[in-house]
Design a protein around this motif. Structure first.
Motif, PDB file in Angstrom:
ATOM      1  N   ALA A   1      40.381  45.256  39.373  1.00  0.00           N
ATOM      2  CA  ALA A   1      41.866  44.316  39.299  1.00  0.00           C
ATOM      3  C   ALA A   1      42.627  44.898  38.530  1.00  0.00           C
ATOM      4  O   ALA A   1      42.895  45.784  37.619  1.00  0.00           O
ATOM      5  CB  ALA A   1      41.566  43.064  39.158  1.00  0.00           C
TER       6      ALA A   1
ATOM      7  N   GLN B   1      44.973  35.427  34.634  1.00  0.00           N
ATOM      8  CA  GLN B   1      44.276  36.944  35.285  1.00  0.00           C
ATOM      9  C   GLN B   1      43.387  36.628  35.655  1.00  0.00           C
ATOM     10  O   GLN B   1      42.388  35.880  35.098  1.00  0.00           O
ATOM     11  CB  GLN B   1      45.246  37.817  34.772  1.00  0.00           C
ATOM     12  CG  GLN B   1      46.631  38.344  34.198  1.00  0.00           C
ATOM     13  CD  GLN B   1      46.828  39.138  33.737  1.00  0.00           C
ATOM     14  OE1 GLN B   1      46.879  39.344  32.053  1.00  0.00           O
ATOM     15  NE2 GLN B   1      47.450  40.555  33.680  1.00  0.00           N
ATOM     16  N   VAL B   2      43.368  37.294  36.887  1.00  0.00           N
ATOM     17  CA  VAL B   2      41.404  37.433  37.097  1.00  0.00           C
ATOM     18  C   VAL B   2      41.604  39.374  37.545  1.00  0.00           C
ATOM     19  O   VAL B   2      42.112  39.888  36.914  1.00  0.00           O
ATOM     20  CB  VAL B   2      41.574  36.976  38.769  1.00  0.00           C
ATOM     21  CG1 VAL B   2      41.850  35.572  38.877  1.00  0.00           C
ATOM     22  CG2 VAL B   2      42.008  37.776  39.909  1.00  0.00           C
TER      23      VAL B   2
ATOM     24  N   ASP C   1      37.895  41.506  38.350  1.00  0.00           N
ATOM     25  CA  ASP C   1      36.133  42.041  38.899  1.00  0.00           C
ATOM     26  C   ASP C   1      34.962  42.804  38.139  1.00  0.00           C
ATOM     27  O   ASP C   1      35.930  44.351  37.951  1.00  0.00           O
ATOM     28  CB  ASP C   1      35.954  42.276  40.475  1.00  0.00           C
ATOM     29  CG  ASP C   1      34.317  42.281  40.723  1.00  0.00           C
ATOM     30  OD1 ASP C   1      34.363  42.693  41.801  1.00  0.00           O
ATOM     31  OD2 ASP C   1      33.795  41.068  40.794  1.00  0.00           O
TER      32      ASP C   1
ATOM     33  N   SER D   1      31.927  38.084  38.058  1.00  0.00           N
ATOM     34  CA  SER D   1      34.106  38.503  38.342  1.00  0.00           C
ATOM     35  C   SER D   1      34.479  37.118  36.755  1.00  0.00           C
ATOM     36  O   SER D   1      33.835  36.067  36.565  1.00  0.00           O
ATOM     37  CB  SER D   1      34.429  37.740  39.499  1.00  0.00           C
ATOM     38  OG  SER D   1      33.271  38.916  40.376  1.00  0.00           O
TER      39      SER D   1
ATOM     40  N   ILE E   1      38.086  34.674  35.325  1.00  0.00           N
ATOM     41  CA  ILE E   1      39.397  34.497  35.262  1.00  0.00           C
ATOM     42  C   ILE E   1      39.865  33.937  34.170  1.00  0.00           C
ATOM     43  O   ILE E   1      38.872  33.014  33.596  1.00  0.00           O
ATOM     44  CB  ILE E   1      39.449  33.138  36.825  1.00  0.00           C
ATOM     45  CG1 ILE E   1      41.219  32.595  37.099  1.00  0.00           C
ATOM     46  CG2 ILE E   1      38.936  32.020  36.792  1.00  0.00           C
ATOM     47  CD1 ILE E   1      41.596  31.461  37.948  1.00  0.00           C
TER      48      ILE E   1
ATOM     49  N   ARG F   1      46.759  34.061  44.407  1.00  0.00           N
ATOM     50  CA  ARG F   1      45.415  32.778  44.504  1.00  0.00           C
ATOM     51  C   ARG F   1      44.476  33.268  45.235  1.00  0.00           C
ATOM     52  O   ARG F   1      43.259  32.542  44.904  1.00  0.00           O
ATOM     53  CB  ARG F   1      46.204  31.487  45.213  1.00  0.00           C
ATOM     54  CG  ARG F   1      47.416  30.858  44.252  1.00  0.00           C
ATOM     55  CD  ARG F   1      47.959  29.527  44.473  1.00  0.00           C
ATOM     56  NE  ARG F   1      48.693  29.042  43.137  1.00  0.00           N
ATOM     57  CZ  ARG F   1      50.151  28.305  44.258  1.00  0.00           C
ATOM     58  NH1 ARG F   1      49.322  27.112  45.044  1.00  0.00           N
ATOM     59  NH2 ARG F   1      50.910  27.727  42.979  1.00  0.00           N
TER      60      ARG F   1
ATOM     61  N   ILE G   1      41.872  35.567  45.872  1.00  0.00           N
ATOM     62  CA  ILE G   1      41.315  36.852  44.696  1.00  0.00           C
ATOM     63  C   ILE G   1      40.105  37.589  45.580  1.00  0.00           C
ATOM     64  O   ILE G   1      40.598  38.826  45.592  1.00  0.00           O
ATOM     65  CB  ILE G   1      40.750  35.788  43.763  1.00  0.00           C
ATOM     66  CG1 ILE G   1      40.917  34.988  42.726  1.00  0.00           C
ATOM     67  CG2 ILE G   1      39.725  37.287  43.005  1.00  0.00           C
ATOM     68  CD1 ILE G   1      40.803  34.363  41.629  1.00  0.00           C
TER      69      ILE G   1
ATOM     70  N   TYR H   1      37.069  38.453  45.649  1.00  0.00           N
ATOM     71  CA  TYR H   1      35.695  39.180  44.624  1.00  0.00           C
ATOM     72  C   TYR H   1      34.836  38.697  45.651  1.00  0.00           C
ATOM     73  O   TYR H   1      35.230  37.537  46.171  1.00  0.00           O
ATOM     74  CB  TYR H   1      36.165  38.624  43.638  1.00  0.00           C
ATOM     75  CG  TYR H   1      36.615  39.518  42.865  1.00  0.00           C
ATOM     76  CD1 TYR H   1      37.712  40.361  42.971  1.00  0.00           C
ATOM     77  CD2 TYR H   1      37.487  38.573  41.431  1.00  0.00           C
ATOM     78  CE1 TYR H   1      38.991  40.796  42.583  1.00  0.00           C
ATOM     79  CE2 TYR H   1      38.219  39.411  41.352  1.00  0.00           C
ATOM     80  CZ  TYR H   1      39.158  40.962  40.951  1.00  0.00           C
ATOM     81  OH  TYR H   1      40.198  41.445  40.569  1.00  0.00           O
TER      82      TYR H   1
ATOM     83  N   GLY I   1      39.133  32.372  45.279  1.00  0.00           N
ATOM     84  CA  GLY I   1      40.372  32.057  45.079  1.00  0.00           C
ATOM     85  C   GLY I   1      40.346  30.844  43.592  1.00  0.00           C
ATOM     86  O   GLY I   1      39.146  30.118  43.382  1.00  0.00           O
TER      87      GLY I   1
END
Length: 230
Positions: free
Chosen positions: A22, A103-104, A106, A113, A115, A174, A176, A178, A183
């Motif tokens: 990301a 923040q997120v 992968d 993954s 968060i 919101r 995501i 992946y 999300g």
């Protein structure tokens, strides 16, 4: 979500590692892999600060983070407890640890993954567990999330707003998308409890999760939730 202030009489008492695919980087190191947590509740102490900031383009050393719950599927919510004395800052400052960033990212090479929630002030207690659906605090309305499995994340004591009621973690992303972590959505910010829901796609299975903590050089405390890629 409409922030709501923490009552005056309350006596109880927020990002992903560099090298993610990301565009966001949370400064939190990928946590070392440990054996699955034997218990679902554990006393914890704040993580030691990393010796150096994360380097963009390569994940920092695994030792920069501290695992608080090893890879496992929690049968009941996994809880990590921290003792927080409130108020954490004198008036007119915020009385509780304040969420300042979400923040997120992968990590396909590592197979998960993440968060991350960054907090100003001490690290609050937190718990993470699978639920049939995520409901908003107070009203109990269902929280709309993508995926076929859902994780409820709660911090306490903590808040996601300042003394004027303004949100302290502006995070418009919101959805995501992946492969596994799909999300997230807020689920509550009331009376010292700060809640979120995570949408996971596990093909009908509940995937293992891992929890970890790290401290950035600026003193911000980060709590990360990792979800194993299916």
């Amino acid at each position: 979500m409409t922030p709501r202030r923490v009552p005056l009489l309350a006596s109880l008492a927020v990002l992903l590692a560099a090298g993610c695919t990301a565009t966001n980087h949370d400064g939190a190191a990928p946590a070392p892999t440990t054996a699955p947590g034997a218990t679902t509740s554990a006393a914890a102490t704040p993580a030691a600060p990393p010796t150096a900031p994360a380097t963009t383009g390569a994940p920092p050393a695994a030792g920069d983070g501290r695992v608080t719950y090893g890879w496992a599927v929690p049968a009941v919510p996994a809880r990590v407890a921290h003792r927080v004395l409130v108020p954490v800052t004198p008036a007119p400052g915020e009385p509780l640890p304040v969420l300042v960033q979400i923040q997120v990212g992968d990590h396909p090479a590592e197979g998960f993954s993440r968060i991350s929630f960054a907090f100003r002030g001490p690290t609050p207690s937190y718990q993470v567990g699978y639920v049939s659906r995520v409901e908003s605090d107070g009203g109990g309305e269902p929280v709309d999330l993508p995926g076929d499995a859902f994780l409820a994340v709660r911090f306490d004591p903590a808040q996601g707003h300042d003394s004027s009621g303004r949100s302290t973690a502006q995070a418009p992303l919101r959805a995501i998308g992946y492969p596994t972590l799909r999300g997230w959505a807020p689920a509550g910010d009331f009376e010292g409890y700060l809640s979120f829901g995570l949408g996971v796609r596990g093909g009908g299975a509940r995937l293992p999760v891992r929890l970890s903590e790290s401290t950035r050089p600026d003193g911000t405390h980060v709590v990360s939730v990792d979800v194993r890629r299916s």
